[in-house]
Design a protein around this motif. Sequence first.
Motif, short mmCIF file in Angstrom:
data_model
loop_
_atom_site.label_atom_id
_atom_site.label_comp_id
_atom_site.label_asym_id
_atom_site.label_seq_id
_atom_site.Cartn_x
_atom_site.Cartn_y
_atom_site.Cartn_z
N UNK B 368 0.79 -1.27 -0.13
CA UNK B 368 0.04 -0.02 0.02
C UNK B 368 0.85 1.41 -0.03
N UNK B 374 3.48 6.13 -5.33
CA UNK B 374 3.43 6.39 -6.66
C UNK B 374 2.20 7.20 -7.03
N UNK B 375 1.10 7.10 -6.51
CA UNK B 375 -0.17 7.89 -6.78
C UNK B 375 0.09 9.32 -6.52
N UNK B 441 -6.65 12.91 4.34
CA UNK B 441 -7.54 12.69 3.51
C UNK B 441 -7.23 12.00 1.98
N UNK B 443 -4.45 10.22 1.37
CA UNK B 443 -3.99 8.91 1.40
C UNK B 443 -5.27 7.90 1.23
N UNK B 444 -5.31 7.63 -0.17
CA UNK B 444 -6.65 6.69 -0.29
C UNK B 444 -5.93 5.26 -0.73
N UNK B 445 -4.88 5.30 -0.71
CA UNK B 445 -4.28 3.83 -1.29
C UNK B 445 -3.69 2.90 0.05
N UNK B 446 -3.43 3.58 1.15
CA UNK B 446 -3.31 2.83 2.51
C UNK B 446 -4.65 2.90 3.31
N UNK B 447 -4.63 1.58 4.09
CA UNK B 447 -5.78 1.46 4.76
C UNK B 447 -5.75 2.45 5.98
N UNK B 448 -6.88 2.40 6.47
CA UNK B 448 -7.08 3.27 7.88
C UNK B 448 -6.22 3.05 8.93
N UNK B 451 -2.66 3.89 8.39
CA UNK B 451 -2.48 5.32 8.74
C UNK B 451 -2.47 5.47 10.35
#
Lengths: 598, 461
Positions: B368, B374-375, B441, B443-448, B451
């Motif tokens: 992740x 990358x993103x 907000x 960081x959508x590729x890593x899980x909660x 984080x």
Amino acid sequence: MIALDRKGILYSINGPVVKAKNMTGFMMHEMVFVGEMKLTGEIISLEGDSATIQVYEETTNLKPGEEVLGTGNLLSVTLGPGLIGSVFDGIQRPLDVLKAASGDFMKRGVFADPIDLKKSWNVQMGKIKDGDKVVGGQVIATVKETESVIHKIMIPPNVSGIAKNVKSSGKYTVDTVLMTVQTENGEEEIKLYQRWPVRIPRPYSERLAPREPLVTGIRVIDTLFPISKGGTAAIPGGFGTGKTVVQHQLAKWSDADVIIYIGCGERGNEMTEVLEEFPQLIDPRNGRPLMERTILIANTSNMPVSAREASIYTGITMAEYFRDMGYNVALMADSTSRWAEALREISGRLEEMPAEEGFPPYLASRIGEFYERAGRVKTIGDEERIGSVSVIGAVSPPGGDFSEPVTTGTKRFIRCFWELDRQLANARHHPSINWLDSYSEYAVELKEWISKNVDPDFYKMRDRIMQILTEDDNLQQIIKLVGEDVLPDNQKLTVRIANIIKVGYLQQDAFSDVDSNCPLKKQDAMLKTILHYADRSSKLVSKGVAVSEVLDEDIVNTLMRMKENVKSDHLDEFKKIEEKLDAFFDQLDKKYQVTTEA
Amino acid sequence: MPSKEYVGLSQINGPLVFVENPKGVGYNEVVEIITENQRRLGQVVQISDKVAMIQVFEGTSGLTVDKTRVKFLGRPLMVKVSDEMLGREFNGIGEPIDKGPDILNGESRDINGSPINPASRMYPRNFIQTGISAIDALMTLIRGQKLPIFSGNGLPHNRIAVQITKQAKLKGEEAGNFAIVFAAMGIKHDEANFIRESLEQSGAIKNTIMFLNLADDPAIERIATPRVALTAAEYLAFDKNLHVLVLLTDMTNYCEALRELATARGEVPSRKGYPGYLYSDLASIYERAGMIKDKNGSITQIPILSMPNDDITHPIPDLTGYITEGQIVLNRDLNRKGIYPPIGVLQSLSRLMKDGIGKGYTRDDHPHVSSQLFASYSKVQEVKALASIIGEEELTDSDRRYLRFGEAFENEFINQGEDEDRSIEETLDLGWKLLGYLPKIELTRVSEKEIADHYKEIKEI
């Protein structure tokens, strides 16, 4: 009958293309054995006394003066129980048998039966008795080949007549004669297997229009660019854009009965990956390992090119055979560009006049012939069966340039175009199928089925999603020039909703346990939820509420992550998400005293 | 097999010679071409009952039509392989050039090898830590992989390759059972010396076999060089159970030699004059990497190629990318900024990393985090483009944070010393630290959960 003692003499060797003389009496496309090592080859042209042969194995050390022996058969495949779960090379030699015979590295001149003719199967005979009339395509017996596939033993297409010596049900080896058929031209033995020449399409009685989608579990495909059962699709994309991952996903989750996966001139490790992974993966429809419905053809890039040329035909002939049993077959060819390159190489060795980029002039017609073997058909035989072959070909355009001959040639014959986008791939947006440039001609034809079986509103939602994405694309042009801040609030909201669609819907992690496969029902629920958010938020924004108010971190996060957080068998959780959305918006409505009109 | 000898050639044309009326000569057979004072090697590339076409590895200058003798050896080109080769130096067709003794014991093998049966392959999964953050986190090298470096003139591909050979190790595995096979095709003397000296300094030279075909060596010989090297590598990996790292440099020179030969043969060219079978030919080299079930050794390939004009769509990098399992692309802009290694991460990729990282291999959060980096870095490019038009001041706070992140990512994450060996944990922690520049907000590729465990927002930017 063709005499089997015909012998030709080799006189020229140039890579996989060899020439022989004294070849009068040999047939065009006849399979031959070349040289002392008995390498398998196929005659590709005859001129006077001499023949040109493409050899399916390395030709090192062949010498002029060695013999060419005929077999009397066209290049054919063996079709019968034992195909499922096997891994073949391009000319249907099983790789595990080759491994047992010659070790970890491929040796030449090894002959192997495609299926084990001495293996016994429990054969359940049908109702046919001695003296009954049988026709080509008629099912005479069934064999439970795997837990997922019932193999139907059929009368070969070109045989019909009166059945004799019909055996009763029992355990028989594959080469057992189950019955003989008295035809007009003499007796034909019907065994558990039959052979069919790969370059000739198997006959069917009628072609049918596409009606039913091939559900793939990939949202961007099923929702935006669906393919039908019996349809054709191409996945073009430069290297590293994820062609193979998409092909693997299709092989895993498509709702076909039989999957044929052709690794045509691609990487060895990719085939190994399928070999290691598929026996572990479970078919969601029956809980059995995916390998129980899969046939692999692995002719990797370092294996002989002429066998690569043949591999496509070997695969599609097996697909047609299972289609004739009334199954829906999906065939993936990765990659058709390598097959086209094999054509080019052989054509070059034949010193044919090249057309574009060195490809032979007949490239497009060969591509067309191949894709036209797909389709949904009424099969031949005494009873009505409907089967289909769907073909999905990967295309690897050099330099990612879609104007090259293979891509343009393919575009003329397919009806689904899933264009992989370099920019998306670089941002690790997978599957990197471009939603603006891709298309599916099946979308219209499948509307009826989807409306009936999934949701009458599905297409309405699909169109709205497309609308938002198109609008977003225009807005992105502006943003690139002047930044997002200057946009009016309603457009800002469109951009944000488009982002939710892109990240929360179109993006799908192939390696996630939950999100790898997304059933239509879940797709439907996700669309509903996202559009519900879009409706209520735009209403607020149009009444002058600031965009930042509706872009609540927690709510957006919920929408972005529902693909991972809601499992396919817990779809009722979407209700809870909807309630959460409603609660959030109700409180905002109250705050800004917007009346929610029904 | 008795060898046949002919006197006189019918034609000499570039690297090719022709012999008329050969008897009992096989396709791809090796020949010796003998003049009064020299013996050269060649190979039959086309044969009919009337004429044999032979490519001469050492070139045809000095050959005469009437006096040249041609001896057909009745076998394909072979190289004698043994572990005596370790620590030695050979020319492009496997003859010793380090003044040492000939290889005495050993087995002669066909340099063309045979394809590995796909059913015998083992899918590579073992993570190799190179100590270079950009590679380890974002385009992880896996044992048994073929991962090329796409470079350009003047970029430090050799230094990176040397750093990888010095630092590469498996987590928690014994060192020692590794070897390096180095094949040089048409590179400069200076480059070869740099690599040799670096390997000497690190002590790896005793585990290295070098095959050198330098820029002033005969070009046609280059066609054999990678095959000779890989034949030796296969012996070490699958007979001697060593983990072999193969460096092939520079594949561009190899392809040019192939083009030269194809043109001399009058073949129909495809793109940019390269032969239509360039893909198959390159595959016959690259596909010799991998692992085999029930064998302990492995072959990992790092081919290096220079992209003519930095053009990644040129046929050589393009076809290579279609065969190899990813690519490491070097970026001239980063190099100009003084960042070493100047790896253009967005264009780079490792296809095998998905199965060799994460739980049980590196660290649970690795897949992740790398996807997030990358993103985010890809978004940085968009923001940069925007900033160059409207100016940094006009950017939103979130966009400014992206810029700051991008800067830190290039200077702290990609950039590192030539002797700096970072562990994968250090690399991932560094990645998390830099993600702190971005709002949660985004960081959508890593899980909660990830984080909660790792993310620490950096307030000041």
